[in-house]
Design a protein around this motif. Structure first.
Motif: not given
Length: 227
Positions: A19-45
């Protein structure tokens, strides 16, 4: 002995003709961009994360850096592919039936009123332009279930028509999609030394109040907070 009550959602199968489906158009304001995490991030195993994961119900304030990394590792769009369904397929950190990803992430942050929609293709947040619900109203609404304290309330909102564009009997796939997302969110929260608690309520009443042609359904809530 209690009688078992089970709702049979049917076995999903791909449609012979999509089927062809048209996604919902949300009523939204201006986006606030989040900062991407550093490429090298120390996380637990991973084994330590799995062994240490617990459902914890104390929720401190989450910094924007913590929120960004958590969403980056659970919800962002990593690659985009073509489809005949009226919307693109996407690769994200969690699996989804048919690479459709029908689950929207909507947040109530501890330091702001109202709700914000996560935009996975932009790694951004945008305010929902709906009748504003104050933070205290959100807290009061959920208090019979859990004290959200200073945590972020997460709503999982499914757009059922997206999965139904490819599959007959799509509903069980949507529940599995949200389950996979919640599971990964719990593990990533643990890796970030944060707390995460899913709730049993679906939140569908809130979703119905949006009046977006009845095309959205609530599939759960959770709280995410620092320790």
């Amino acid at each position: 002995m209690l009688d078992m009550i089970w709702t049979d959602l049917g076995s999903p199968v791909p449609r012979e003709q999509s089927l062809s489906y048209q996604p919902v158009s949300w009523p939204v304001g201006e986006p606030f961009f989040l900062t991407s995490p550093p490429e090298i991030v120390a996380l637990p195993v991973l084994s330590d994360v799995i062994e240490g994961r617990r459902t914890r119900r104390s929720f401190g304030h989450v910094s924007l850096a913590q929120l960004s990394q958590w969403l980056w590792l659970t919800g962002r769009v990593m690659a985009v592919g073509h489809s005949n369904y009226g919307f693109p397929l996407t690769q994200r950190p969690v699996p989804s039936a048919g690479a459709i990803h029908p689950i929207h992430i909507v947040l109530s942050r501890s330091d702001q009123d109202g709700w914000q929609l996560y935009l996975p293709d932009m790694h951004a947040l945008t305010p929902l332009l709906i009748p504003e619900q104050t933070r205290s109203e959100v807290r009061d609404e959920l208090l019979p279930v859990i004290d959200i304290q200073n945590g972020i309330v997460v709503r999982f909102i499914a757009e059922q028509g997206k999965t139904s564009a490819k599959y007959v009997n799509a509903d069980s796939l949507i529940w599995r999609d949200v389950g996979a997302l919640v599971g990964q969110m719990a593990l990533v929260a643990e890796a970030l030394a944060c707390n995460f608690c899913p709730m049993g309520i679906t939140g569908h009443d809130w979703c119905a109040r949006l009046k977006l042609e009845g095309r959205l359904v609530g599939t759960g809530l959770a709280v995410f907070g620092s320790r």
